[in-house]
Design an enzyme around this catalytic site. Structure first.
Site, mmCIF file in Angstrom:
data_model
loop_
_atom_site.group_PDB
_atom_site.id
_atom_site.type_symbol
_atom_site.label_atom_id
_atom_site.label_comp_id
_atom_site.label_asym_id
_atom_site.label_seq_id
_atom_site.Cartn_x
_atom_site.Cartn_y
_atom_site.Cartn_z
ATOM 1 N N GLU A 276 -6.173 9.308 -0.714
ATOM 2 C CA GLU A 276 -6.325 7.874 -0.419
ATOM 3 C C GLU A 276 -7.392 7.216 -1.298
ATOM 4 O O GLU A 276 -7.203 6.095 -1.752
ATOM 5 C CB GLU A 276 -6.692 7.644 1.058
ATOM 6 C CG GLU A 276 -5.562 7.883 2.045
ATOM 7 C CD GLU A 276 -4.485 6.775 2.069
ATOM 8 O OE1 GLU A 276 -4.573 5.798 1.306
ATOM 9 O OE2 GLU A 276 -3.531 6.948 2.849
ATOM 10 N N HIS B 46 1.244 4.884 -2.628
ATOM 11 C CA HIS B 46 1.675 6.266 -2.378
ATOM 12 C C HIS B 46 2.921 6.701 -3.155
ATOM 13 O O HIS B 46 2.960 7.827 -3.647
ATOM 14 C CB HIS B 46 1.911 6.482 -0.883
ATOM 15 C CG HIS B 46 0.647 6.528 -0.087
ATOM 16 N ND1 HIS B 46 -0.257 7.570 -0.173
ATOM 17 C CD2 HIS B 46 0.119 5.661 0.828
ATOM 18 C CE1 HIS B 46 -1.279 7.351 0.651
ATOM 19 N NE2 HIS B 46 -1.080 6.193 1.271
ATOM 20 N N SER C 160 -3.907 0.448 -4.527
ATOM 21 C CA SER C 160 -3.090 -0.621 -3.922
ATOM 22 C C SER C 160 -3.956 -1.802 -3.513
ATOM 23 O O SER C 160 -3.472 -2.747 -2.907
ATOM 24 C CB SER C 160 -2.344 -0.082 -2.696
ATOM 25 O OG SER C 160 -3.264 0.341 -1.707
ATOM 26 N N HIS D 165 0.831 -1.209 0.000
ATOM 27 C CA HIS D 165 0.000 0.000 0.000
ATOM 28 C C HIS D 165 0.867 1.262 0.000
ATOM 29 O O HIS D 165 0.658 2.185 -0.793
ATOM 30 C CB HIS D 165 -0.934 0.001 1.226
ATOM 31 C CG HIS D 165 -1.585 1.340 1.435
ATOM 32 N ND1 HIS D 165 -2.606 1.799 0.632
ATOM 33 C CD2 HIS D 165 -1.331 2.324 2.332
ATOM 34 C CE1 HIS D 165 -2.955 3.013 1.035
ATOM 35 N NE2 HIS D 165 -2.201 3.368 2.060
HETATM 36 FE FE LIG Z 1 -2.286 5.330 2.922
#
Ligand SMILES: [Fe+2]
Length: 295
Positions: A208, A167, A227, A162
């Site tokens: 997010e 990110h 993700s 993730h």
């Molecule tokens: Fe995150």
């Protein structure tokens, strides 16, 4: 990260100095003592890290590298179809390995010349103000452990897949990196806990879990969607609302389930205009006013 913190396994330091990560009963790695020992070691290394020093390598197993390979391939396929062009641009620039888990130092070294962002290892929970505030200084706190190899496409907690695939690929884009930095500056500027929470919820529903219109299609740019094997396939069927600061800052969410309310930017410029400008200028008063229901 916001509220995900609640789902990070608690990390405790015993009286003898040993570090223990408390996995919940239902965690896929609960009964795997070697996995648990590795989690403890990773947390211990992260706790011992000082900013500026090299990030200690994690001794991932072949099975764990295989998890990365499988997930990376599945997500790569989904990204080509469902990710926004700006995120894909970041992905191309960063050039993450597809066949093994990169060490965090390696990710940090690749990212820094692109946008100035660097990674910091996080043992577990990073306090809200610290996590967001660090973004203003171009630091991203990241977990290093990887999900249990028995269920490669599922994780109950934000793992290195993730943090890095979600990110770092975004942070390799100048435009997204600028938005992360603005979120950090907003978190530093606001004083009340309510205002900080508002700022971080806007982050949640954009960086997010944000989606965006691109050439007439709904694409994703949020790290939480990009993700997640399941969410990359499901997000278009969720309740998609127009970008709305007041709604994003006040809509509750539950990280244990798929994010079922998403907010749609009309374009990258629209996201920068609305959310970037909000983070660049907001204070306790702005957020308090927005938090009051209209009418
Ligand atoms: Fe995150």
């Amino acid at each position: 990260m916001f509220e995900e913190a609640q789902y990070l396994a608690p990390v405790t330091v015993r009286a003898d100095g040993g570090v223990e990560v408390e996995l919940a009963h239902g965690h896929p790695g609960f009964a795997d003592s070697a996995y648990r020992e590795r989690r403890n070691r990773i947390a211990e290394q992260a706790l011992g890290h000082t900013v500026g020093a090299p990030i200690a390598d994690v001794a991932y197993t072949d099975e764990e590298h295989e998890v990365w390979r499988v997930v990376s391939e599945e997500l790569g396929r989904a990204h080509r179809r469902f990710a926004t062009a700006e995120y894909l641009h970041g992905t191309e620039r960063l050039g993450l390995p597809a066949d093994r888990i990169p060490q965090l130092q390696e990710v940090s070294d690749a990212l820094a010349p692109l946008t100035g962002f660097r990674y910091l290892p996080a043992a577990g929970l990073v306090e809200l103000r610290e996590f967001y505030g660090s973004l203003a200084d171009s630091y991203f706190h990241s977990t290093q452990y990887v999900r249990h190899h028995s269920v490669p496409l599922y994780t109950p907690e934000p793992d290195v897949i993730h943090e890095v695939i979600g990110h770092a690929n975004a942070l390799a884009s100048d435009r997204f990196a600028a938005l992360y930095r603005l979120a950090g500056q907003a978190a530093r500027r606001v004083e009340t806990h309510e205002a900080l929470e508002f700022v971080s919820k806007v982050f949640w529903f954009t960086l997010e879990f944000g989606v965006m219109t691109e050439v007439g299609e709904t694409k994703a740019y949020g790290a939480g969607i990009l993700s997640s094997f399941g969410e990359t396939r499901e997000f278009r069927g969720m309740n998609i609302r127009p970008l709305d600061l007041a709604a994003m800052g006040t809509t509750p969410y539950d990280i244990t389930r798929y994010q079922d309310t998403l907010f749609l930017a009309e374009s990258m410029e629209h996201l920068e205009d609305v959310v970037g400008t909000f983070w660049a200028t907001c204070d306790d008063d702005t957020t308090a006013r927005l938090a009051v229901p209209a009418g």
